[in-house]
Enzyme design. Structure first.
Site, PDB file in Angstrom:
ATOM      1  N   GLY A   1       0.938  -1.250  -0.011  1.00 24.87           N
ATOM      2  CA  GLY A   1      -0.096  -0.038  -0.102  1.00 24.87           C
ATOM      3  C   GLY A   1       0.878   1.341  -0.008  1.00 24.87           C
ATOM      4  O   GLY A   1       2.078   1.116  -0.152  1.00 24.87           O
ATOM      5  N   ASN A   2       0.133   2.544   0.156  1.00 21.96           N
ATOM      6  CA  ASN A   2       0.891   3.753  -0.093  1.00 21.96           C
ATOM      7  C   ASN A   2       0.436   4.527   1.387  1.00 21.96           C
ATOM      8  O   ASN A   2      -0.618   4.241   1.788  1.00 21.96           O
ATOM      9  CB  ASN A   2       1.168   4.407  -1.193  1.00 21.96           C
ATOM     10  CG  ASN A   2      -0.219   4.698  -1.671  1.00 21.96           C
ATOM     11  OD1 ASN A   2      -0.909   5.740  -1.258  1.00 21.96           O
ATOM     12  ND2 ASN A   2      -0.779   3.920  -2.822  1.00 21.96           N
ATOM     13  N   ARG A   3       0.767   5.656   1.397  1.00 19.81           N
ATOM     14  CA  ARG A   3       0.577   6.585   2.644  1.00 19.81           C
ATOM     15  C   ARG A   3      -0.432   7.831   2.395  1.00 19.81           C
ATOM     16  O   ARG A   3      -0.750   8.605   3.054  1.00 19.81           O
ATOM     17  CB  ARG A   3       1.987   7.161   3.441  1.00 19.81           C
ATOM     18  CG  ARG A   3       2.796   6.199   3.778  1.00 19.81           C
ATOM     19  CD  ARG A   3       4.093   6.630   4.570  1.00 19.81           C
ATOM     20  NE  ARG A   3       3.875   7.643   5.457  1.00 19.81           N
ATOM     21  CZ  ARG A   3       4.469   8.609   5.897  1.00 19.81           C
ATOM     22  NH1 ARG A   3       6.078   8.430   5.313  1.00 19.81           N
ATOM     23  NH2 ARG A   3       4.652   9.463   7.010  1.00 19.81           N
ATOM     24  N   SER A   4      -1.151   7.697   1.141  1.00 18.59           N
ATOM     25  CA  SER A   4      -2.041   8.487   0.868  1.00 18.59           C
ATOM     26  C   SER A   4      -3.174   8.663   2.007  1.00 18.59           C
ATOM     27  O   SER A   4      -3.870   7.653   2.126  1.00 18.59           O
ATOM     28  CB  SER A   4      -2.528   8.262  -0.586  1.00 18.59           C
ATOM     29  OG  SER A   4      -3.682   9.368  -0.683  1.00 18.59           O
TER      30      SER A   4
ATOM     31  N   ALA B   1      -4.017   7.672  -5.145  1.00 19.42           N
ATOM     32  CA  ALA B   1      -2.657   7.328  -5.355  1.00 19.42           C
ATOM     33  C   ALA B   1      -2.803   5.652  -5.574  1.00 19.42           C
ATOM     34  O   ALA B   1      -2.825   5.140  -4.629  1.00 19.42           O
ATOM     35  CB  ALA B   1      -1.803   7.686  -4.205  1.00 19.42           C
TER      36      ALA B   1
END
Ligand code: CTP
Ligand code: CA
Length: 230
Positions: A33-36, A100
């Site tokens: 995943g990502n930090r958006s 994102a």
């Protein structure tokens, strides 16, 4: 801006906003995943609703309350985000891709929880590229005259400055506006503030000074509203 003037310049318009970051599962309990945070997308949805638009907010893994008067569709993966955004974009006057999406996903998703091997070896994860949603909706428009907006966070590198990379990305994506964050000083995730340059395919550049994500959202809708046709 529209906020200050109390405009209803998006009344009768239908808009789609994506927010958050997608997850690509490795097994039933693990993902890439990502930090958006989804804050900018939610600010865009709230601002559009305040200006009279009918808003569909496609939220990927966002832990924020649903904005009032907005239709929220929750998704997890890039494939799900693509399916919902492409379907909603067909009838939308404007689409803003503030989400994102993960660029890659694992080739194989295990149906059971991956266990550590007895011999102490580590698994290799093979990745494949995800479809580019912004490019798809920009280049295959079913609603002529719609306005499509992308976001980009850039640092600049050996191949070009932030401005060069952003102009190239705008052209490659085929969208009408690209909201560019210069993150050379280190990306700030979950911040209530933002600062950006909006590049338009028609050649215009709009500098948006440091301010709240709500303020940036209204400047983006100002730029969208004046490009909407009929
Ligand atoms: N985007 C998208 N689908 C993807 C990846 C990105 O629709 N699979 C959208 C994002 O929502 C954003 C814009 O494209 O509005 C730019 O995202 P960015 O990650 O900067 O673009 P990429 O083409 O993935 O380029 P990079 O290699 O720089 O990550
Ligand atoms: Ca990317």
């Amino acid at each position: 801006s529209g906020a200050a003037a109390g405009l209803t310049d998006l009344a009768g318009r239908s808009v789609v906003v994506s927010a958050g970051g997608t997850r690509e599962y490795l097994d039933p309990v693990r993902f890439l995943g990502n930090r958006s945070s989804g804050l900018q997308g939610y600010a865009l949805a709230r601002a559009a609703a305040a200006r009279g638009a009918e808003v569909t907010l496609v939220a990927a893994n966002v832990s924020l309350p649903d904005p009032a008067g907005v239709k929220v569709v929750r998704v997890e993966t890039t494939a799900q985000l693509r399916e919902v955004v492409v379907a909603a974009a067909a009838a939308a006057d404007a689409v803003v891709m503030a989400a994102a999406p993960a660029d890659f996903r694992p080739v194989d998703v295990s149906t059971h929880k991956i266990k550590k091997a007895a011999d102490g070896s580590s698994p290799a994860i093979e990745l494949t590229q995800n479809p580019d949603i912004l490019h798809e909706i920009s280049t295959q428009r079913s609603r002529p005259g719609s306005v499509i907006v992308g976001f980009a966070a850039e640092t600049g590198d050996a191949s070009g400055s932030v401005a060069d990379l952003a102009r190239a990305k705008l052209a490659r994506k085929g969208c009408d506006l690209l909201v560019v964050n210069d993150v050379s000083g280190g990306a700030v995730f979950g911040s209530p503030d933002n600062e950006a340059v909006i590049l338009a395919a028609d050649g215009a550049t709009v500098d948006v000074p440091h301010g709240s994500k709500g303020a940036l959202a209204h400047v983006i809708w100002d730029e969208v509203a004046r490009r909407l046709q009929d």
